[in-house]
Design a protein around this motif. Structure first.
Motif, PDB file in Angstrom:
ATOM      1  N   LEU A 239      11.834  20.462   6.973  1.00 21.16           N
ATOM      2  CA  LEU A 239      10.711  19.705   6.426  1.00 21.16           C
ATOM      3  C   LEU A 239      11.199  18.578   5.529  1.00 21.16           C
ATOM      4  N   GLN A 240      12.200  18.865   4.706  1.00 26.41           N
ATOM      5  CA  GLN A 240      12.757  17.848   3.828  1.00 26.41           C
ATOM      6  C   GLN A 240      13.356  16.696   4.635  1.00 26.41           C
ATOM      7  N   LYS A 241      14.055  17.027   5.705  1.00 27.95           N
ATOM      8  CA  LYS A 241      14.663  15.988   6.534  1.00 27.95           C
ATOM      9  C   LYS A 241      13.593  15.153   7.237  1.00 27.95           C
ATOM     10  N   MET A 242      12.502  15.780   7.619  1.00 28.02           N
ATOM     11  CA  MET A 242      11.412  15.032   8.236  1.00 28.02           C
ATOM     12  C   MET A 242      10.886  13.965   7.289  1.00 28.02           C
ATOM     13  N   ILE A 243      10.656  14.348   6.063  1.00 25.43           N
ATOM     14  CA  ILE A 243      10.120  13.407   5.081  1.00 25.43           C
ATOM     15  C   ILE A 243      11.138  12.326   4.750  1.00 25.43           C
ATOM     16  N   GLU A 244      12.392  12.716   4.613  1.00 26.76           N
ATOM     17  CA  GLU A 244      13.442  11.744   4.299  1.00 26.76           C
ATOM     18  C   GLU A 244      13.605  10.708   5.400  1.00 26.76           C
ATOM     19  N   SER A 245      13.282  11.083   6.647  1.00 20.61           N
ATOM     20  CA  SER A 245      13.475  10.167   7.766  1.00 20.61           C
ATOM     21  C   SER A 245      12.560   8.952   7.694  1.00 20.61           C
ATOM     22  N   VAL A 246      11.480   9.030   6.924  1.00 20.49           N
ATOM     23  CA  VAL A 246      10.562   7.893   6.804  1.00 20.49           C
ATOM     24  C   VAL A 246      10.392   7.449   5.351  1.00 20.49           C
ATOM     25  N   ALA A 247      11.242   7.961   4.486  1.00 25.36           N
ATOM     26  CA  ALA A 247      11.089   7.674   3.059  1.00 25.36           C
ATOM     27  C   ALA A 247      11.391   6.212   2.746  1.00 25.36           C
ATOM     28  N   ASP A 248      10.499   5.574   2.020  1.00 22.19           N
ATOM     29  CA  ASP A 248      10.751   4.259   1.441  1.00 22.19           C
ATOM     30  C   ASP A 248       9.843   4.102   0.230  1.00 22.19           C
ATOM     31  N   GLU A 249       9.862   2.945  -0.348  1.00 23.18           N
ATOM     32  CA  GLU A 249       9.128   2.737  -1.595  1.00 23.18           C
ATOM     33  C   GLU A 249       7.615   2.812  -1.402  1.00 23.18           C
ATOM     34  N   ASN A 250       7.151   2.770  -0.166  1.00 22.04           N
ATOM     35  CA  ASN A 250       5.710   2.816   0.090  1.00 22.04           C
ATOM     36  C   ASN A 250       5.176   4.227   0.291  1.00 22.04           C
ATOM     37  N   PHE A 251       6.071   5.223   0.227  1.00 22.01           N
ATOM     38  CA  PHE A 251       5.649   6.597   0.476  1.00 22.01           C
ATOM     39  C   PHE A 251       5.899   7.482  -0.739  1.00 22.01           C
ATOM     40  N   TYR A 252       4.881   8.241  -1.089  1.00 23.58           N
ATOM     41  CA  TYR A 252       5.028   9.291  -2.087  1.00 23.58           C
ATOM     42  C   TYR A 252       4.948  10.613  -1.347  1.00 23.58           C
TER      43      TYR A 252
ATOM     44  N   MET B  54       0.843  -1.198   0.000  1.00 29.39           N
ATOM     45  CA  MET B  54       0.000   0.000   0.000  1.00 29.39           C
ATOM     46  C   MET B  54       0.874   1.242   0.000  1.00 29.39           C
ATOM     47  N   THR B  55       0.492   2.221  -0.790  1.00 26.82           N
ATOM     48  CA  THR B  55       1.249   3.469  -0.886  1.00 26.82           C
ATOM     49  C   THR B  55       0.597   4.549  -0.025  1.00 26.82           C
ATOM     50  N   TYR B  56       1.435   5.333   0.648  1.00 30.79           N
ATOM     51  CA  TYR B  56       0.966   6.426   1.494  1.00 30.79           C
ATOM     52  C   TYR B  56       1.480   7.749   0.946  1.00 30.79           C
ATOM     53  N   ASN B  57       0.654   8.768   1.039  1.00 30.25           N
ATOM     54  CA  ASN B  57       1.014  10.089   0.526  1.00 30.25           C
ATOM     55  C   ASN B  57       1.303  11.060   1.652  1.00 30.25           C
ATOM     56  N   ILE B  58       2.447  11.724   1.575  1.00 27.81           N
ATOM     57  CA  ILE B  58       2.827  12.746   2.544  1.00 27.81           C
ATOM     58  C   ILE B  58       2.874  14.089   1.834  1.00 27.81           C
ATOM     59  N   LEU B  59       2.154  15.064   2.358  1.00 25.75           N
ATOM     60  CA  LEU B  59       2.195  16.424   1.829  1.00 25.75           C
ATOM     61  C   LEU B  59       2.811  17.325   2.885  1.00 25.75           C
ATOM     62  N   GLY B  60       3.956  17.903   2.554  1.00 24.59           N
ATOM     63  CA  GLY B  60       4.609  18.846   3.447  1.00 24.59           C
ATOM     64  C   GLY B  60       4.420  20.266   2.948  1.00 24.59           C
ATOM     65  N   ILE B  61       4.055  21.164   3.831  1.00 26.64           N
ATOM     66  CA  ILE B  61       3.822  22.563   3.453  1.00 26.64           C
ATOM     67  C   ILE B  61       4.716  23.452   4.309  1.00 26.64           C
TER      68      ILE B  61
END
Length: 216
Positions: A22-35, A1-8
């Motif tokens: 904000l970029q580092k926050m998203i990178e900390s959980v980045a994997d193939e299941n996250f867009y 299942m793919t999950y979507n993260i929107l950072g503003i």
């Protein structure tokens, strides 16, 4: 299942501390299941809410608000997101004016005849960057958390980290407030702040997976 993260990012500074955090926050959980996608309000035209009540009865696909600016694209991205991160610098103990303008415009999801409740049960994460270690981080988080609660979203909290309320970093060395012109991105030297970002994002991912599991 793919999950979507929107950072503003609500910072007026392009490629500054807030955007970097904000970029580092998203990178900390980045994997193939996250867009993931980041929107920088510094590059986006978001006007103030007119409180004209257009959204109560006149919404239609592609137009949730009477104001003709770039908010509609953000509305549609928010609808598709599973996790929404609101990241702001601390301005006078609260979120930035740019972020406040966007938050006010999100009333389209509270009263809208077409998209009322559109953000309900989405995961909301707050992020704040201050100049001083205790210079308004938590009150800035509250600016975001009150919005999440009003939108019937699920705010993320975690005991570990600088603040229970959200990812919290400082832009000056050790949060001492001493200006060093050679330091462009002070948050990169804030190890406790970066750890708070990792902890809050791990919790956000845990929550979104629980919700998705219950929806299956």
């Amino acid at each position: 299942m793919t999950y979507n993260i929107l950072g503003i990012s609500g910072s007026p500074v392009k490629e500054g501390n807030v955007e970097n955090f904000l970029q580092k926050m998203i990178e900390s959980v980045a994997d193939e299941n996250f867009y993931s996608e980041i929107i920088n309000l510094s590059e986006t035209e978001i006007k103030e809410c007119l409180h004209c009540n257009f959204c109560l009865s006149k919404q239609k696909p592609g137009r949730y608000c009477s104001i003709n600016d770039e908010a509609q694209a953000i509305f549609e991205k928010a609808e598709q997101a599973d996790i929404i991160i609101l990241a702001s610098p601390v301005y006078l103990m609260r979120t930035s004016a740019k972020m406040a303008a966007l938050i006010d415009r999100l009333r389209v999801f509270i009263f809208g005849n077409l998209v009322k409740g559109g953000l309900r049960n989405k995961i909301g994460v707050s992020a704040a960057v201050s100049w001083l270690r205790h210079g308004g981080v938590e009150t800035t988080h509250l600016s975001h958390i009150y919005a999440f609660m009003t939108l019937e979203m699920i705010p993320v909290s975690v005991h570990k980290g600088i603040s229970t309320l959200g990812a919290s970093a400082v832009a000056s060395k050790n949060g001492a407030g001493v200006f060093d012109p050679s330091v462009r991105l002070g948050i990169e030297e804030d190890a406790p702040g970066l750890d708070s970002a990792n902890q809050i994002m791990k919790r956000a991912v845990e929550l979104v997976k629980l919700i998705k599991k219950n929806e299956e």
